[in-house]
Design a protein around this motif. Structure first.
Motif, PDB file in Angstrom:
ATOM      1  N   LEU A   1       0.870  -1.172   0.000  1.00 41.62           N
ATOM      2  CA  LEU A   1       0.000   0.000   0.000  1.00 41.62           C
ATOM      3  C   LEU A   1       0.906   1.221   0.000  1.00 41.62           C
ATOM      4  CD1 LEU A   1      -2.700   1.482   0.261  1.00 41.62           C
ATOM      5  CD2 LEU A   1      -2.598   1.057   2.736  1.00 41.62           C
ATOM      6  N   THR A   2       0.813   2.010  -1.075  1.00 43.76           N
ATOM      7  CA  THR A   2       1.652   3.196  -1.214  1.00 43.76           C
ATOM      8  C   THR A   2       0.806   4.444  -0.999  1.00 43.76           C
ATOM      9  OG1 THR A   2       3.101   2.067  -2.778  1.00 43.76           O
ATOM     10  CG2 THR A   2       3.175   4.487  -2.773  1.00 43.76           C
ATOM     11  N   PHE A   3       1.290   5.300  -0.097  1.00 40.67           N
ATOM     12  CA  PHE A   3       0.667   6.597   0.157  1.00 40.67           C
ATOM     13  C   PHE A   3       1.505   7.628  -0.581  1.00 40.67           C
ATOM     14  CE2 PHE A   3      -0.533   3.973   3.769  1.00 40.67           C
ATOM     15  CZ  PHE A   3      -1.904   4.158   3.787  1.00 40.67           C
ATOM     16  N   LYS A   4       0.986   8.085  -1.712  1.00 41.84           N
ATOM     17  CA  LYS A   4       1.739   8.984  -2.579  1.00 41.84           C
ATOM     18  C   LYS A   4       2.038  10.333  -1.926  1.00 41.84           C
ATOM     19  CE  LYS A   4       2.063   9.947  -7.424  1.00 41.84           C
ATOM     20  NZ  LYS A   4       1.411   9.806  -8.718  1.00 41.84           N
ATOM     21  N   ASP A   5       1.159  10.799  -1.020  1.00 41.83           N
ATOM     22  CA  ASP A   5       1.347  12.117  -0.417  1.00 41.83           C
ATOM     23  C   ASP A   5       2.572  12.179   0.486  1.00 41.83           C
ATOM     24  OD1 ASP A   5      -0.219  10.417   1.337  1.00 41.83           O
ATOM     25  OD2 ASP A   5      -0.651  12.174   2.573  1.00 41.83           O
ATOM     26  N   ILE A   6       2.951  11.052   1.077  1.00 40.82           N
ATOM     27  CA  ILE A   6       4.134  11.038   1.944  1.00 40.82           C
ATOM     28  C   ILE A   6       5.227  10.120   1.390  1.00 40.82           C
ATOM     29  CG2 ILE A   6       2.883  11.706   4.026  1.00 40.82           C
ATOM     30  CD1 ILE A   6       3.009   8.747   4.915  1.00 40.82           C
ATOM     31  N   ASN A   7       5.028   9.635   0.153  1.00 42.84           N
ATOM     32  CA  ASN A   7       6.009   8.795  -0.535  1.00 42.84           C
ATOM     33  C   ASN A   7       6.443   7.617   0.347  1.00 42.84           C
ATOM     34  OD1 ASN A   7       7.516   8.114  -2.786  1.00 42.84           O
ATOM     35  ND2 ASN A   7       9.348   9.152  -2.010  1.00 42.84           N
ATOM     36  N   LEU A   8       5.452   6.864   0.844  1.00 37.41           N
ATOM     37  CA  LEU A   8       5.715   5.740   1.737  1.00 37.41           C
ATOM     38  C   LEU A   8       4.952   4.510   1.259  1.00 37.41           C
ATOM     39  CD1 LEU A   8       6.892   4.664   4.480  1.00 37.41           C
ATOM     40  CD2 LEU A   8       4.694   5.346   5.481  1.00 37.41           C
ATOM     41  N   THR A   9       5.648   3.386   1.185  1.00 40.28           N
ATOM     42  CA  THR A   9       5.024   2.109   0.858  1.00 40.28           C
ATOM     43  C   THR A   9       5.158   1.194   2.057  1.00 40.28           C
ATOM     44  OG1 THR A   9       5.548   2.349  -1.494  1.00 40.28           O
ATOM     45  CG2 THR A   9       5.050   0.118  -0.709  1.00 40.28           C
TER      46      THR A   9
ATOM     47  N   CYS B   1     -12.961  11.138   4.350  1.00 43.90           N
ATOM     48  CA  CYS B   1     -11.770  10.331   4.081  1.00 43.90           C
ATOM     49  C   CYS B   1     -11.640   9.960   2.607  1.00 43.90           C
ATOM     50  CB  CYS B   1     -11.767   9.066   4.941  1.00 43.90           C
ATOM     51  SG  CYS B   1     -13.107   7.916   4.560  1.00 43.90           S
ATOM     52  N   MET B   2     -12.210  10.782   1.738  1.00 42.66           N
ATOM     53  CA  MET B   2     -12.127  10.535   0.301  1.00 42.66           C
ATOM     54  C   MET B   2     -10.662  10.474  -0.118  1.00 42.66           C
ATOM     55  SD  MET B   2     -14.429  10.631  -2.448  1.00 42.66           S
ATOM     56  CE  MET B   2     -15.645  11.788  -1.905  1.00 42.66           C
ATOM     57  N   MET B   3     -10.354   9.476  -0.922  1.00 43.83           N
ATOM     58  CA  MET B   3      -8.985   9.330  -1.432  1.00 43.83           C
ATOM     59  C   MET B   3      -9.034   9.090  -2.929  1.00 43.83           C
ATOM     60  SD  MET B   3      -7.967   5.526  -0.137  1.00 43.83           S
ATOM     61  CE  MET B   3      -8.937   4.114  -0.672  1.00 43.83           C
ATOM     62  N   GLN B   4      -7.956   9.430  -3.587  1.00 41.28           N
ATOM     63  CA  GLN B   4      -7.783   9.192  -5.007  1.00 41.28           C
ATOM     64  C   GLN B   4      -6.950   7.926  -5.156  1.00 41.28           C
ATOM     65  OE1 GLN B   4      -9.054  11.120  -7.525  1.00 41.28           O
ATOM     66  NE2 GLN B   4      -8.248   9.689  -9.035  1.00 41.28           N
ATOM     67  N   VAL B   5      -7.437   6.971  -5.914  1.00 43.18           N
ATOM     68  CA  VAL B   5      -6.688   5.737  -6.163  1.00 43.18           C
ATOM     69  C   VAL B   5      -5.862   5.965  -7.424  1.00 43.18           C
ATOM     70  CG1 VAL B   5      -6.813   3.257  -6.539  1.00 43.18           C
ATOM     71  CG2 VAL B   5      -8.524   4.379  -5.097  1.00 43.18           C
ATOM     72  N   GLU B   6      -4.549   6.054  -7.258  1.00 40.71           N
ATOM     73  CA  GLU B   6      -3.641   6.326  -8.371  1.00 40.71           C
ATOM     74  C   GLU B   6      -3.354   5.063  -9.186  1.00 40.71           C
ATOM     75  OE1 GLU B   6      -2.157   9.365  -9.165  1.00 40.71           O
ATOM     76  OE2 GLU B   6      -3.411  10.298  -7.632  1.00 40.71           O
ATOM     77  N   GLU B   7      -3.159   3.957  -8.505  1.00 38.68           N
ATOM     78  CA  GLU B   7      -2.880   2.673  -9.160  1.00 38.68           C
ATOM     79  C   GLU B   7      -3.505   1.557  -8.337  1.00 38.68           C
ATOM     80  OE1 GLU B   7       1.288   1.973  -9.966  1.00 38.68           O
ATOM     81  OE2 GLU B   7       1.623   4.100 -10.296  1.00 38.68           O
ATOM     82  N   GLY B   8      -3.905   0.483  -9.017  1.00 38.08           N
ATOM     83  CA  GLY B   8      -4.434  -0.670  -8.308  1.00 38.08           C
ATOM     84  C   GLY B   8      -5.909  -0.581  -7.968  1.00 38.08           C
ATOM     85  N   TRP B   9      -6.667   0.168  -8.758  1.00 38.39           N
ATOM     86  CA  TRP B   9      -8.101   0.336  -8.518  1.00 38.39           C
ATOM     87  C   TRP B   9      -8.791  -1.006  -8.282  1.00 38.39           C
ATOM     88  CZ3 TRP B   9     -11.655   3.775  -7.336  1.00 38.39           C
ATOM     89  CH2 TRP B   9     -12.985   3.510  -7.603  1.00 38.39           C
ATOM     90  N   ASN B  10      -8.440  -1.998  -9.072  1.00 34.26           N
ATOM     91  CA  ASN B  10      -9.075  -3.318  -8.967  1.00 34.26           C
ATOM     92  C   ASN B  10      -8.574  -4.119  -7.773  1.00 34.26           C
ATOM     93  OD1 ASN B  10     -10.660  -2.906 -11.248  1.00 34.26           O
ATOM     94  ND2 ASN B  10      -9.013  -3.578 -12.597  1.00 34.26           N
TER      95      ASN B  10
ATOM     96  N   THR C   1      -1.940   2.193  -4.836  1.00 30.90           N
ATOM     97  CA  THR C   1      -1.333   3.499  -4.541  1.00 30.90           C
ATOM     98  C   THR C   1      -2.453   4.515  -4.396  1.00 30.90           C
ATOM     99  OG1 THR C   1       0.649   2.958  -5.806  1.00 30.90           O
ATOM    100  CG2 THR C   1       0.239   5.288  -5.388  1.00 30.90           C
ATOM    101  N   VAL C   2      -2.444   5.264  -3.285  1.00 27.73           N
ATOM    102  CA  VAL C   2      -3.500   6.234  -3.008  1.00 27.73           C
ATOM    103  C   VAL C   2      -2.897   7.554  -2.552  1.00 27.73           C
ATOM    104  CG1 VAL C   2      -5.129   4.418  -2.357  1.00 27.73           C
ATOM    105  CG2 VAL C   2      -3.766   5.524  -0.578  1.00 27.73           C
ATOM    106  N   ARG C   3      -3.739   8.588  -2.575  1.00 28.30           N
ATOM    107  CA  ARG C   3      -3.387   9.896  -2.029  1.00 28.30           C
ATOM    108  C   ARG C   3      -4.675  10.551  -1.574  1.00 28.30           C
ATOM    109  NH1 ARG C   3      -5.062  13.844  -5.430  1.00 28.30           N
ATOM    110  NH2 ARG C   3      -5.230  13.333  -7.626  1.00 28.30           N
TER     111      ARG C   3
END
Length: 94
Positions: free
Chosen positions: A6-14, A46-55, A90-92
Motif C-alpha cells: 500500500l503506497t501513500f503517494k502524499d508522503i512517498n511511503l510504501t 476520508c475521500m482518497m484518489q486511487v492512483e494505481e491498483g483500482w481493482n 497506490t492512493v493519495r
C-alpha cells in the motif's frame, strides 16, 4: 496472512499491509494526509484518489456508493474508511 503493498503517494511511503485491512486503519498508523470524521462511510471526509491498483480494492458497498455520489466523487475516488486492500494499491488524499 497474505500481504499487499500500500503506497501513500502524499508522503512517498510504501508499507506491507494485511489483505483485508481498511486503508484508513493503515493510513492512521503511518500518519498520511487522509483525514476522517467517522469510519461508517457516511460523511465522505476520508475521500482518497486511487492512483494505481483500482481493482485491488473491494467493491464499494451500498453505503459507500451513496456517500461517493453525494460527494460528487470522481471515477477513481474511494472512501478510505470503507475500501479494503486486496492487492497492491497506490492512493493519495483527494
Amino acid at each position: 496472512m497474505a500481504r499487499a503493498k500500500l503506497t501513500f503517494k502524499d508522503i512517498n511511503l510504501t508499507v506491507n499491509a494485511p489483505v483485508g485491512a481498511r486503508v484508513i486503519d493503515i493510513s492512521e498508523k503511518v500518519g498520511t494526509g487522509i483525514i476522517y470524521g467517522c469510519r461508517e462511510g457516511d460523511c465522505g471526509t476520508c475521500m482518497m484518489q486511487v492512483e494505481e491498483g483500482w481493482n485491488n480494492l473491494t467493491e464499494p458497498s451500498v453505503v459507500e456508493h451513496k456517500a461517493l455520489k453525494e460527494n460528487n466523487a470522481g471515477r477513481h475516488q474511494r472512501l478510505a474508511c470503507q475500501a479494503q486492500i486486496l492487492g497492491d494499491v497506490t492512493v493519495r488524499p483527494a
